[in-house]
Structure formats: structure tokens, C-alpha cells
Design a protein around this motif. Structure first.
Motif, mmCIF file in Angstrom:
data_model
loop_
_atom_site.group_PDB
_atom_site.id
_atom_site.type_symbol
_atom_site.label_atom_id
_atom_site.label_comp_id
_atom_site.label_asym_id
_atom_site.label_seq_id
_atom_site.Cartn_x
_atom_site.Cartn_y
_atom_site.Cartn_z
ATOM 1 N N TRP A 1 0.817 -1.213 0.000
ATOM 2 C CA TRP A 1 0.000 0.000 0.000
ATOM 3 C C TRP A 1 0.852 1.265 0.000
ATOM 4 C CZ3 TRP A 1 -4.838 -0.096 -1.324
ATOM 5 C CH2 TRP A 1 -5.628 -1.220 -1.057
ATOM 6 N N SER B 1 -9.367 3.448 6.196
ATOM 7 C CA SER B 1 -9.906 4.643 5.538
ATOM 8 C C SER B 1 -10.728 4.311 4.298
ATOM 9 C CB SER B 1 -8.764 5.574 5.132
ATOM 10 O OG SER B 1 -7.969 4.990 4.114
ATOM 11 N N CYS B 2 -10.483 3.128 3.709
ATOM 12 C CA CYS B 2 -11.137 2.683 2.470
ATOM 13 C C CYS B 2 -10.782 3.564 1.276
ATOM 14 C CB CYS B 2 -12.656 2.617 2.644
ATOM 15 S SG CYS B 2 -13.172 1.386 3.855
ATOM 16 N N ASN B 3 -9.669 4.283 1.366
ATOM 17 C CA ASN B 3 -9.187 5.111 0.259
ATOM 18 C C ASN B 3 -7.662 5.062 0.218
ATOM 19 O OD1 ASN B 3 -11.775 6.504 -0.590
ATOM 20 N ND2 ASN B 3 -11.674 7.163 1.548
ATOM 21 N N ALA B 4 -7.097 5.168 -0.987
ATOM 22 C CA ALA B 4 -5.644 5.278 -1.144
ATOM 23 C C ALA B 4 -5.373 6.155 -2.353
ATOM 24 C CB ALA B 4 -5.009 3.903 -1.320
ATOM 25 N N GLU C 1 -3.638 11.057 6.552
ATOM 26 C CA GLU C 1 -4.058 10.192 5.441
ATOM 27 C C GLU C 1 -2.984 9.173 5.101
ATOM 28 O OE1 GLU C 1 -3.851 10.940 0.804
ATOM 29 O OE2 GLU C 1 -5.531 12.055 1.654
ATOM 30 N N SER D 1 -6.133 7.310 -7.814
ATOM 31 C CA SER D 1 -6.662 6.851 -6.529
ATOM 32 C C SER D 1 -7.506 5.593 -6.651
ATOM 33 C CB SER D 1 -7.521 7.951 -5.895
ATOM 34 O OG SER D 1 -6.822 9.160 -5.785
ATOM 35 N N CYS E 1 -10.720 4.454 -4.408
ATOM 36 C CA CYS E 1 -11.620 4.989 -3.389
ATOM 37 C C CYS E 1 -12.784 4.032 -3.142
ATOM 38 C CB CYS E 1 -12.145 6.358 -3.804
ATOM 39 S SG CYS E 1 -10.882 7.640 -3.846
ATOM 40 N N PRO F 1 -5.286 1.852 4.372
ATOM 41 C CA PRO F 1 -6.479 1.866 3.511
ATOM 42 C C PRO F 1 -7.575 0.898 3.955
ATOM 43 C CG PRO F 1 -4.497 1.987 2.186
ATOM 44 C CD PRO F 1 -4.051 1.717 3.587
ATOM 45 N N ARG G 1 2.657 7.238 -2.720
ATOM 46 C CA ARG G 1 1.476 7.510 -1.905
ATOM 47 C C ARG G 1 1.457 8.967 -1.501
ATOM 48 N NH1 ARG G 1 -1.356 3.998 1.311
ATOM 49 N NH2 ARG G 1 -2.268 5.915 2.135
#
Length: 255
Positions: free
Chosen positions: A60, A124-127, A116, A142, A144, A121, A73
Motif C-alpha cells: 500500500w 480509511s477505504c481510500n488510497a 491520510e 486513486s 476509493c 487503507p 502515496r
């Protein structure tokens, strides 16, 4: 383990070490910490240990590289670029018809990007990645709305300059391949406004299939008008079976 104050302290210390490895971009050190988790955190169940290792999978955070392109990232060091591009309404319109982040003050933005960057992720369920071409930030790409139960995510791409097509296509293919082969995803989807035909063509050129139209999906807060979206999808099996995308992958991976 987490119910015992001493064990909670050990877990927090372990997470602190992980955060430091990520901040220092010490990927070998991060792998060592994850390997040692079984001994250092004996009170955790095997299921809890596996979840911890999945949370902090180096895949990640490690940079992705191809010919003349790098994906890093998004972090506090990218605050100036993020502030500049998200201050441009046209970029926000291109990047995502549904996501409109508030950029705000530079110092606050750096704090948000720091948080962030360190947040896994899986939580947060996002990268988000910043795309670099010859060490210059040129775009953002991204994943998302990460849905790990169904192994899918929304795929977002944004480049403020239209002359960056090589970087856009290359970085998209690199991240798609990474998502399917390193991050365990099996489907990506992309939402494009009906009036953005250029983005729709670009999306389809990556192998995404038009799955239909979401009529009146978004409400424009300023005009009060509703906008419809193309929904596009790409399965891992389709990506791997496509000779065209695989040839493109080889092109961008070759030096």
C-alpha cells in the motif's frame, strides 16, 4: 490481548514503530516488524495478527515505478501540488464527479495528508498516489470506496495538463496491475459524467467496459441541476485476458 492495559500498551508501541517505518519509507524495516509480530504480540489471535499484517501490507505504501513514471502515496510533502490542482474547478470536475475535497489552509492540509498517509487503507477505504514524471508531480490517481468484502474499488485519475497522456495511461495501467496482483482486488469501476466524452474514451481505452448510465446520479449544489454518469467496470480476468492492455503494460514497464 487488547483488553489488558499492558497488552494495549505493547500494541500501541508496535503501531508506533510501524508508523515510523512508514514515515521513514523503510520498507525492509516494515516487513521485519510484520514478521516479528507473532513473537512481539503473542496475546493476539492468529486472525488478529493476519488482519494487522493486511492493514500494514507494504504494497500500500511502496513506490511503483515504470518508464519515466513513479507513483508515490500522497503525503504531506505533496501539499503544494494537491492544493494547486484541487483549487482548479476543471481538475476536480475531471478527477471525480462525486468527490470534491476541501483543500483549505496549507498547514492544515499538511496535517490532513500526514494523517491520510499513515492511516491504513483497510481503515480509511481510500488510497491516493501522486504521479511523478521525471521527479515532477503531474497527476493524482486513486482507489476509493475500497470494498474488501467484494474486492472492488472506484478508480480515479486526474491530470491537470492534457499533454500528459503518456503519464496518464502509464500510471493508470501500473496501478490497475498493482491493484489486481498485489492488493487483492478483483474489480475496478469508474464513474464519468456524460458531458466528459474525453475521459470516457480514455477510460474505455484502458479496458473498462461501459456498464450503463446512472441517470440523475449527482446534484450540482450551485445550479441545482442533476447530472448523469457513465458507469464503467473492469474485472481482473478481463484485464489479464486482454492482449492489448498486456502489450501496453510491457511498453510502459520496458526501459
Amino acid at each position: 490481548m487488547t483488553g489488558d492495559p499492558l497488552n494495549r500498551e505493547l500494541l500501541e508501541l508496535f503501531r508506533h514503530k510501524i508508523d515510523q517505518a512508514i514515515l521513514n519509507k523503510d520498507w525492509d524495516g516494515l516487513r521485519f516488524l510484520l514478521r516479528s509480530a507473532n513473537d512481539d504480540l503473542e496475546g493476539l489471535s492468529s486472525q488478529q495478527l493476519e488482519y494487522l499484517k493486511d492493514q500494514y501490507n507494504p504494497a500500500w505504501w511502496e513506490p511503483l515505478e515504470a518508464r519515466n513514471i513513479e507513483l508515490h502515496r500522497r503525503g504531506p510533502e505533496h501539499a503544494e501540488f494537491v492544493q494547486n490542482v484541487f483549487s482548479a474547478p476543471m481538475f476536480v470536475h475531471q478527477f471525480s464527479p462525486s468527490l470534491q475535497p476541501l483543500v483549505g489552509d496549507r498547514s492544515h492540509l499538511k496535517q490532513r495528508l500526514h494523517h491520510e498517509y499513515l492511516t491504513p487503507p483497510l481503515l480509511s477505504c481510500n488510497a491516493h498516489w501522486v504521479v511523478l514524471s521525471q521527479a515532477e508531480p503531474v497527476g493524482i490517481i486513486s482507489l476509493c470506496g475500497l470494498d474488501f468484502a467484494h474486492k472492488k474499488a472506484e478508480f480515479l485519475v486526474g491530470f491537470p495538463r492534457r499533454d500528459r497522456s503518456f503519464s496518464s495511461v502509464g500510471s493508470s495501467l501500473i496501478l490497475i496491475d498493482h491493484a489486481f496482483n498485489r492488493l487483492g482486488l478483483e474489480k475496478l469501476f469508474s464513474l464519468v459524467r456524460l458531458d466528459n466524452e474525453l475521459s470516457q474514451k480514455s477510460t474505455e481505452s484502458l479496458g473498462f467496459r461501459n456498464e450503463g448510465i446512472l441517470y440523475g446520479e449527482l446534484l450540482d449544489q450551485k445550479s441545482g441541476q442533476r447530472h448523469s454518469l457513465y458507469r464503467n467496470g473492469l474485472l481482473r480476468s478481463e484485464f489479464e485476458a486482454s492482449s492489448r492492455t498486456q502489450k501496453l503494460m510491457e511498453r510502459y514497464k520496458s526501459n
